[in-house]
Design a protein around this motif. Structure first.
Motif, mmCIF file in Angstrom:
data_model
loop_
_atom_site.group_PDB
_atom_site.id
_atom_site.type_symbol
_atom_site.label_atom_id
_atom_site.label_comp_id
_atom_site.label_asym_id
_atom_site.label_seq_id
_atom_site.Cartn_x
_atom_site.Cartn_y
_atom_site.Cartn_z
ATOM 1 N N LEU A 131 -12.855 0.135 0.667
ATOM 2 C CA LEU A 131 -11.975 -0.934 0.187
ATOM 3 C C LEU A 131 -11.865 -0.922 -1.332
ATOM 4 O O LEU A 131 -10.800 -1.191 -1.883
ATOM 5 N N SER A 132 -12.954 -0.579 -2.000
ATOM 6 C CA SER A 132 -12.879 -0.609 -3.459
ATOM 7 C C SER A 132 -11.988 0.514 -3.978
ATOM 8 O O SER A 132 -11.539 0.484 -5.109
ATOM 9 N N ARG A 133 -11.713 1.504 -3.125
ATOM 10 C CA ARG A 133 -10.769 2.570 -3.503
ATOM 11 C C ARG A 133 -9.419 2.390 -2.824
ATOM 12 O O ARG A 133 -8.576 3.281 -2.856
ATOM 13 N N TYR A 134 -9.242 1.273 -2.135
ATOM 14 C CA TYR A 134 -7.992 0.967 -1.435
ATOM 15 C C TYR A 134 -7.690 1.998 -0.351
ATOM 16 O O TYR A 134 -6.543 2.319 -0.094
ATOM 17 N N GLN A 135 -8.750 2.536 0.264
ATOM 18 C CA GLN A 135 -8.541 3.472 1.375
ATOM 19 C C GLN A 135 -8.718 2.704 2.678
ATOM 20 O O GLN A 135 -9.773 2.739 3.312
ATOM 21 N N PHE A 136 -7.650 2.021 3.043
ATOM 22 C CA PHE A 136 -7.726 1.140 4.200
ATOM 23 C C PHE A 136 -7.891 1.921 5.496
ATOM 24 O O PHE A 136 -8.491 1.443 6.450
ATOM 25 N N ALA A 154 5.330 -5.663 5.707
ATOM 26 C CA ALA A 154 4.151 -5.952 6.522
ATOM 27 C C ALA A 154 2.970 -5.107 6.058
ATOM 28 O O ALA A 154 1.843 -5.593 5.956
ATOM 29 N N LEU A 155 3.239 -3.854 5.761
ATOM 30 C CA LEU A 155 2.182 -2.977 5.251
ATOM 31 C C LEU A 155 1.676 -3.492 3.902
ATOM 32 O O LEU A 155 0.475 -3.624 3.671
ATOM 33 N N ASN A 156 2.630 -3.787 3.037
ATOM 34 C CA ASN A 156 2.290 -4.278 1.708
ATOM 35 C C ASN A 156 1.464 -5.567 1.792
ATOM 36 O O ASN A 156 0.440 -5.719 1.124
ATOM 37 N N GLY A 157 1.914 -6.477 2.647
ATOM 38 C CA GLY A 157 1.235 -7.763 2.783
ATOM 39 C C GLY A 157 -0.143 -7.613 3.399
ATOM 40 O O GLY A 157 -1.100 -8.282 2.990
ATOM 41 N N THR A 158 -0.251 -6.739 4.381
ATOM 42 C CA THR A 158 -1.545 -6.528 5.018
ATOM 43 C C THR A 158 -2.569 -6.027 4.014
ATOM 44 O O THR A 158 -3.700 -6.516 3.963
ATOM 45 N N CYS A 159 -2.181 -5.061 3.205
ATOM 46 C CA CYS A 159 -3.116 -4.524 2.207
ATOM 47 C C CYS A 159 -3.578 -5.629 1.260
ATOM 48 O O CYS A 159 -4.765 -5.730 0.936
ATOM 49 N N GLN A 160 -2.645 -6.448 0.815
ATOM 50 C CA GLN A 160 -3.001 -7.490 -0.142
ATOM 51 C C GLN A 160 -3.884 -8.546 0.485
ATOM 52 O O GLN A 160 -4.823 -9.050 -0.130
#
Length: 1087
Positions: A803-808, A61-67
């Motif tokens: 977001l461009s640094r993937y810091q959700f 779920a975490l993985n999918g949410t990020c993507q």
RNA sequence: GCGCCCGUAGCUCAGUUGGUUAGAGUGCAUGCUUGACAUGCAUGAGGUCGCUGGUUCGAGUCCAGCCGGGCGCACCA
């Protein structure tokens, strides 16, 4: 009046909008049509394909949410954002699950049912779980291009696997060799290093001795001692090893000993790496076929005068075979033989002692049984430097390392690059064969070399020259061959690899007595190809086929993209467009989002095969997100009983809330601790899970009754979900949830209600006309308008940066703070009077207030519209629901957009058909006004101070108070201009404001840096309490003053610190002194 | 043994390149059923930033050592 419910109803939105997005094709990512002059740049995310072993858990779920977040964000930014879905057949894991189930339910083993039947059963399992997985992903809102869904065993992937294998085999990169593998005697297969785990068991440490013999093989009466934890392996010893510098033994090197168990005579050799003088007796037995270190020693000795043999004494089922050299043990289990061997050694006085010892023992993760190091035939891919028969230099591992070293592939966070580089640096050959039935069968046909076999190959077009077999010119090659060295029987083996798409050749080989290798490929071999295989490689002529079922769902779409999409003339545009290319002119982008435990197994291998097959990296960024742990810091897993099903959470809190909460976890440094609990089925109270719950099982004392939980609130008693047993049917069961998701739920509800409020006030009602689109100019804006636009612009920019640094986590925090603490708490509260049509001070009611209302509406809608878009990637269902409701009355909105002159701040634009495809807000930087924000803060501080007084004196919220303020003239003017907000937000009527204002007797007072406030309370004021409060405040400020003074009197601070820092401290000191003066005056006044 | 991450409020976590008085959510306390929201509003209490030393004018932040927790790799006759 609006029909919006008072609470956000996530289930309704989820049911409505997911099918809407799907049928409108909003998830679809296609290459630009030929002739498209403004093609959308491609953005590619390849899903880390879940195993079809079972349902998804929180990690997914975490993985999918990020993507999904990144995909939705990029889609709104104008990318053709492809998120490629699919699942992995997960060879050993899936086969083990199905075999276990079969054994439990029917008592059958795979050998009972046979290869074909077992594989059929696994396919059924796959269908079930793939469906479940896809539905879980969809319920989370995953905006994958579902038409492109792939499975690692489907035809498209199989082609890629076959062709890659063929290519590698032809290049000589794939070879067959004997290697020590982790052998699972239960499943009778090799298991990879990552599929074994260490477990300490109670074992023994035996010491034995072997008698030395002379040249004639007669005992000399001397002995050499050694110890072992596995006595049965003595049957396979081929040497005894000592350290060459060990003076106790140097004289013995080169002599021979006799193994009493089977009479074999073996040498004493020297090897500094294997034998450690400090350990045990200093001498060590060498069993190359059953111990990795001994095997390494064997290899070191190859080609030297002290070369030793290698003897495999185990059968695949873990029994001793004839190679052990003693018929007595043949066919008996290794553990039985262990005992017998010790007895036999004791009988000849060669057993010297035994002690108990804890022994770390590798176990198979799948069968939970101990693995044996085992020598067997396996297929390998060469990872290090290699020259192909055609003379090409290849170094697979190096190529993948270079891609990261020169930043073509970048890790976020960067530190994970070292995990990748360290592992690849070893360049260990990759064992790709598995003794399983579920997977891609190894496309090799073999037969003992013979004139007939060679003749057949010649008929197929082979040339045989001096032991080398080659096939025709490069262009139409579909066969490749190799000859292996003679084995123990003395025969050479012909190995033929057949490329994909030649069943007739396979049949011919079969007919000529060639047999296909029974093994299948390592799962990671097919998943390594995922980024290009799913896009149709190696077919460069056609677009990859689409899933007809998923295409059928999009009934609203005009037929165009049929399952047979694309034609030969255009080539494979999907592959050309969506597979990353370096130095991109079209601005393509791509990222892989995954968890750290597969950086080596998967990420490294995708880079390596991508470079090998495509000559291009498979993704530009790799984002490694945290792992989810339970409340006790353990990784979540179903078998531990702490795994939460995301669907349970979605049902309880809603998909938006789950996504938002999960995104708030996803930072750069920490793994996520997620305490879980059981939701009481009757009152929904969450009861925290303890470690006892995780392990509880029905006990015999209680007559097999199942463990229960009693709800502390409603006192009801329930069974609960657990991996240890199934709860009784037809009783309510407490599901596992986590209260931390209330964070997201509350936020969604807050935003829902803010929008609800806005919508109510944007529609015509008792307070005035409804929203009408019209440009808004700078001079029409109120202070709070300019403030919220300034903040909005800053926030949008920050969200992009995060977001461009993937810091959700940073992105969600920023959006939550803005939405809740600025938009709701301040902006909405401040514009309420204007929306009500109240006349501003000094303004006559009527037309003027109608105009004020209209402008407030336009700015409000502009901010709301932007906010809905900014939140769309995070909470898509909520945002789509709001978007569509807003569209009903405001199809044209004042989109934030500055004109050339900078005068027009907002100008209406038609809204996009759906929020998911609306343009991502890109707001003018000029709106950001730090000076204005500072002024606004002063206003906020004043209001908080008044509220504080109200709270302390317990003044009823309805009753107005008078407020007097002393401030410099410019600050006073500012305060007066927003005087009505004091009344609006703190029910305080500003009576007077200026430099000359005196503190009235019987007032509560507060001081701010730049102003003092007095609230006359007459009899209400408690002088003593007021004094205490002021004295405490004074004390605090004195401390700060002392701190600042100490700093400034420090010579080196003043001389060495940057000027700005020193100036700041001076400013602070001055402000504090002023404030202290005010407080002291107040105190004097009170005394 | 080598490497990586973490230790900040009762709990779960933020804290950018060192810079004024360390933040949030939740929990807690007090007061609010005022027309967006009690899944809410307002106000407040709560911290020796794991320990010790160092660098620096200045350390939650950098360095070293130690303690505690987690992970990866290697080894385990």
């Amino acid at each position: 009046m609006t029909d919006l419910p008072k609470q956000y109803e996530p289930q309704a939105a989820q049911e409505k909008w997911f099918p809407y997005w799907e049928t409108h094709g909003h998830f679809n990512a296609d290459p630009p049509a030929p002739g498209d002059e403004h093609p959308r740049p491609p953005h590619t995310i390849m899903i880390p394909l879940p195993n079809v072993t079972g349902a998804l858990h929180m990690g997914h779920a975490l993985n999918g949410t990020c993507q999904d977040l990144i995909t939705r964000w990029r889609r709104m930014q104008g990318y053709a954002a492809l998120w490629m879905p699919g699942t992995d057949h997960a060879g050993i894991a899936t086969q083990a699950v199905v075999e276990r189930r079969m054994k439990e339910e029917e008592g059958l083993t795979r050998h009972d049912v046979g290869r074909e039947a077992l594989v059929n059963r696994i396919w059924l399992w796959k269908e079930t779980y793939e469906k479940r997985i896809v539905s879980q992903q969809k319920s989370l809102g995953a905006s994958c291009d579902w038409r492109r869904i792939r499975f690692t065993l489907d035809d498209v992937c199989a082609k890629a696997v076959r062709h890659t294998f063929f290519k590698m085999f032809s290049d000589g990169l794939i070879f067959r060799g004997k290697r020590l593998v982790n052998w699972d005697t239960m499943l009778q297969t090799a298991v990879a290093d990552d599929e074994v785990y260490d477990e300490e068991i109670d074992g023994h440490f035996w010491t034995f001795r072997y008698p030395l013999v002379d040249d004639q093989g007669r005992d000399t009466g001397e002995f050499i001692q050694f110890s072992t934890t596995r006595p049965e392996t003595m049957l396979g010893d081929t040497a005894v090893c000592v350290n060459p510098t060990d003076e106790r033994y140097t004289a013995l090197i080169g002599r021979k000993v006799r193994i009493p168990l089977n009479g074999r005579r073996i040498p004493i050799i020297a090897d500094g790496l294997l034998a450690d003088k400090e350990l045990g007796t200093g001498a060590v037995k060498v069993t190359p076929a059953h111990d990795p270190n001994d095997y390494a020693c064997y290899q070191r000795q190859l080609g030297t005068p002290t070369e030793i043999g290698i003897i495999n004494i185990l059968s695949p089922d873990g029994t001793i075979n004839a190679e052990g050299g003693n018929d007595k043990y043949v066919g008996k289990d290794r553990y039985v033989v262990r005992e017998q061997v010790v007895e036999a050694m004791a009988a000849v006085e060669c057993f010297l002692g035994v002690e108990d010892r804890k022994i770390p023992l590798k176990h198979s993760d799948r069968s939970k049984s101990p693995v044996e190091p085992y020598l067997s035939d396996q297929w390998f891919v060469k990872m290090g430097p290699h020259t192909t028969p055609a003379g090409r230099e290849i170094d697979l591992a190096q190529s993948a390392m270079d891609a990261v070293k020169d930043n073509r592939v970048r890790f976020y966070p960067a530190r994970y690059a070292s995990t990748y580089l360290d592992w690849l640096g070893e360049k260990r050959d990759w064992c790709i064969s598995r003794q399983l039935w579920w997977g891609h069968r190894i496309p090799i046909w073999s037969r003992v070399e013979s004139p007939e076999a060679l003749q057949l190959l010649r008929e197929m077009g082979a040339t045989v020259e001096s032991g080398r077999i080659t096939f025709g010119p490069d262009e139409d090659r579909y066969l490749s061959a190799a000859v292996t060295l003679p084995d123990q029987t003395g025969n050479s083996q012909l190995l033929i690899c057949v490329d994909d798409g030649h069943p007739d050749v396979e049949q011919a080989l079969q007919a000529a007595g060639f047999e296909q290798d029974p093994d299948v490929l390592d799962t990671w071999f097919s998943s390594a190809l995922w980024p290009h295989a799913t896009l149709g490689w190696p077919d460069f002529d056609h677009n990859p086929p689409l899933d007809p079922h998923e295409v059928a769902r999009q009934s609203d779409l005009p037929p165009g993209d049929s399952p047979e999409a694309g034609n030969a003339n255009d080539g494979n545009r999907v592959l050309a467009n969506f597979y990353p290319h370096e130095s991109p002119a079209d601005g393509n982008h791509s990222v892989l989002i995954t968890s750290r435990d597969i950086i080596t197994l998967w990420v490294a291998r995708m880079v390596l095969t991508g470079l090998y097959n495509m000559d291009e990296i498979p993704f530009r960024h790799v984002h490694v997100h945290p792992k989810i742990l339970d409340g006790f810091g353990q990784t979540m897993s179903k078998s531990k009983g702490n795994g939460v099903d995301p669907v349970d959470l979605i049902e309880k809190y809603g998909a938006d809330a789950v996504r938002f909460t999960i995104a708030s976890f996803a930072g750069e440094t920490q793994d996520v601790r997620l305490p879980v609990g059981y939701a009481c089925p009757s009152c929904d109270t969450v009861i925290p899970q303890t470690q006892k719950h995780q392990t509880a099982k029905p006990s015999l004392e209680s007559g097999g009754a199942k463990p229960t939980i009693t709800c502390p609130k409603c006192k009801a008693t329930f069974q609960y979900t657990t991996p240890n047993y199934d709860p009784d049917p037809d009783v309510p069961v407490a599901r596992m949830v986590s209260e931390r998701f209330e964070y997201g739920r509350n936020f969604c509800n807050k935003f829902w209600n803010a929008a609800r409020f806005a919508i109510m006030n944007l529609q015509a009602g008792p307070n005035g006309a409804g929203y009408s689109p019209a440009p808004v100019t700078a001079d029409q804006l109120a202070l709070e308008d300019r403030w919220i636009l300034s903040r909005l612009s800053t926030v949008a920019q920050q969200v992009d940066e995060y977001l461009s640094r993937y810091q959700f986590d940073g992105a969600t925090r920023t959006l939550r703070d803005f939405t809740w603490n600025e938009f709701c708490d301040w902006y909405l509260e401040m514009i309420k009077p204007r929306l009500r049509g109240d006349s501003a001070p000094g303004e006559s009611p009527g037309e003027q207030s109608a105009e004020t209302r209209a402008i407030a509406q336009r700015v409000l809608l502009a901010v709301l519209d932007s906010l809905v878009r900014l939140l769309q990637p995070f909470t898509p269902f909520l945002c789509e629901e709001l978007w569509q409701r807003i569209a009903e009355f405001a199809p044209e909105r004042a989109l934030p957009r500055g004109d050339e002159a900078g005068q027009t701040i907002l100008s209406p634009q038609p809204a996009a058909q759906a929020c998911i495809i609306a343009a991502w807000p890109s707001l003018p930087r000029e709106w950001q006004d730090t000076h204005l924000e500072r002024r606004f803060e002063r206003l906020q501080e004043t209001i908080v101070a008044v509220r504080n007084v109200r709270a302390i004196y317990n003044l009823p919220p309805g009753t107005p108070v008078k407020l007097l303020m002393r401030a410099t003239s410019d600050v006073a003017a500012d305060m007066q201009s927003v005087a009505f907000q004091f009344d609006n937000l703190a029910k305080a009527v500003l009576e007077a404001c200026g430099a000359e204002v005196e503190r009235p007797k019987g007032s509560a007072s507060f001081t701010l840096g730049e102003a003092d406030g007095y609230i006359p309370l007459a009899d209400l004021v408690d002088t003593e309490a007021e004094l205490d409060r002021q004295r405490a405040e004074a004390e605090k400020i004195r401390k700060h003053i002392a701190g600042s003074e100490a700093k400034l009197s420090n010579e080196s601070f003043v001389s060495k610190a940057p000027e700005k820092v020193v100036a700041d401290v001076r400013q602070t000191l001055e402000n504090n002194r002023k404030q202290l003066e005010s407080i002291e005056a107040i105190i004097r006044d009170l005394e």
